[in-house]
Design an enzyme around this catalytic site. Structure first.
Site, PDB file in Angstrom:
ATOM      1  N   ASN A  16      88.158  54.275  56.564  1.00  0.00           N
ATOM      2  CA  ASN A  16      87.215  53.756  56.823  1.00  0.00           C
ATOM      3  C   ASN A  16      86.090  53.792  56.029  1.00  0.00           C
ATOM      4  O   ASN A  16      85.458  54.598  55.637  1.00  0.00           O
ATOM      5  CB  ASN A  16      86.615  54.396  58.188  1.00  0.00           C
ATOM      6  CG  ASN A  16      85.411  53.855  59.022  1.00  0.00           C
ATOM      7  OD1 ASN A  16      84.331  53.267  58.169  1.00  0.00           O
ATOM      8  ND2 ASN A  16      85.353  53.694  60.114  1.00  0.00           N
ATOM      9  N   GLU A  46      99.284  58.346  62.819  1.00  0.00           N
ATOM     10  CA  GLU A  46      98.621  57.795  63.997  1.00  0.00           C
ATOM     11  C   GLU A  46      97.991  59.095  64.530  1.00  0.00           C
ATOM     12  O   GLU A  46      98.325  60.183  64.467  1.00  0.00           O
ATOM     13  CB  GLU A  46     100.083  57.546  64.769  1.00  0.00           C
ATOM     14  CG  GLU A  46      99.920  56.757  66.143  1.00  0.00           C
ATOM     15  CD  GLU A  46     101.061  56.670  66.901  1.00  0.00           C
ATOM     16  OE1 GLU A  46     100.973  56.561  68.073  1.00  0.00           O
ATOM     17  OE2 GLU A  46     102.220  56.992  66.389  1.00  0.00           O
ATOM     18  N   ASP A  75      86.839  62.599  62.395  1.00  0.00           N
ATOM     19  CA  ASP A  75      87.143  61.912  63.602  1.00  0.00           C
ATOM     20  C   ASP A  75      85.994  61.837  64.442  1.00  0.00           C
ATOM     21  O   ASP A  75      85.260  62.895  64.869  1.00  0.00           O
ATOM     22  CB  ASP A  75      88.396  62.519  64.349  1.00  0.00           C
ATOM     23  CG  ASP A  75      89.101  61.329  65.256  1.00  0.00           C
ATOM     24  OD1 ASP A  75      89.650  60.430  64.754  1.00  0.00           O
ATOM     25  OD2 ASP A  75      88.870  61.669  66.434  1.00  0.00           O
TER      26      ASP A  75
END
Ligand code: ITT
Length: 199
Positions: A16, A46, A75
């Site tokens: 990101n 994943e 996260d």
């Protein structure tokens, strides 16, 4: 003994670009040179865990194994109280593929309106993890409380920033100078805890 993180190269296990900018802002003044998973062309694992902490460790572990260097991961997501904490760990997934955060924000707004509740409170949550190649791991969570507005406002930041106003502020993270957001965000909160432990 408490593991130290020597200044030097640090792999940021994220794809990101908005996060890379914020992690560089936080870590580079301490003498770390961030190389992101984007630059290193690492695979994107994943996210199979059910918590921010679990997914942060999973991402950092994958990058530490792939590079042989300590890896940092983030996260994070938006938890909306009237939606029982959703989208939470699914925050990126609500943006579909390819990622469209206007669509994700619209989805949050529609879901909020469907509840009939006038509670627009929400928080951003961030788990920052460091995993070393020998599998030692460290993880800290940070939060920032606020409220959601509609329509979204501002072009700064990324993700859900244009619909989030932190408590005590009157502009969205999307309208805020990056340095100000970086001083009060969930990421900064997690970073301060990590820094206090590591340094
Ligand atoms: P990586 O897993 O590669 O790091 P990602 O975007 O998939 O990238 P996450 O799974 O942690 O990352 O999803 C977090 C989402 O939550 C992210 O895509 C944003 O939409 C949102 N989010 C997290 N931090 C945010 C912030 O500071 N401002 C706005 N939105 C944020």
């Amino acid at each position: 003994m408490r593991r130290k993180l020597e200044p030097g190269r640090l792999v940021a296990a994220t794809h990101n670009a908005g996060k890379v900018v914020e992690l560089c802002d936080l870590f580079e003044p301490l003498g770390y040179q961030i190389k992101s998973a984007i630059e290193l062309d690492l695979d994107e694992p994943e996210e199979t865990e059910m918590t921010f902490t679990g997914n942060a460790i999973l991402k950092a572990r994958a990058a530490a194994i792939a590079t042989g260097a300590p890896a940092l991961s983030d996260d994070s997501g938006l938890a909306v109280n009237a939606l029982g904490g959703m989208p939470g760990i699914y925050s990126a997934r609500w943006a579909g593929q390819p990622r469209d955060f206007y669509r994700a924000m619209q989805k949050v707004e529609t879901a909020l309106q469907e509840t009939g509740s006038d509670d627009r409170s929400a928080r951003f949550i961030c788990a920052l993890a460091i995993v070393w190649p020998d599998d030692e791991e460290l993880v800290f969570e940070g939060t920032v409380e606020g409220n959601l507005v509609w329509p979204p406002r501002g072009e700064q930041g990324f993700g859900y920033d244009p619909m989030f106003i932190a408590t005590g502020e009157d502009i969205t993270f999307g309208e805020m100078e990056p340095a100000k957001k970086h001083a009060m965000s969930h990421r900064a909160d997690a970073f301060e805890k990590l820094k206090a432990y590591l340094l």
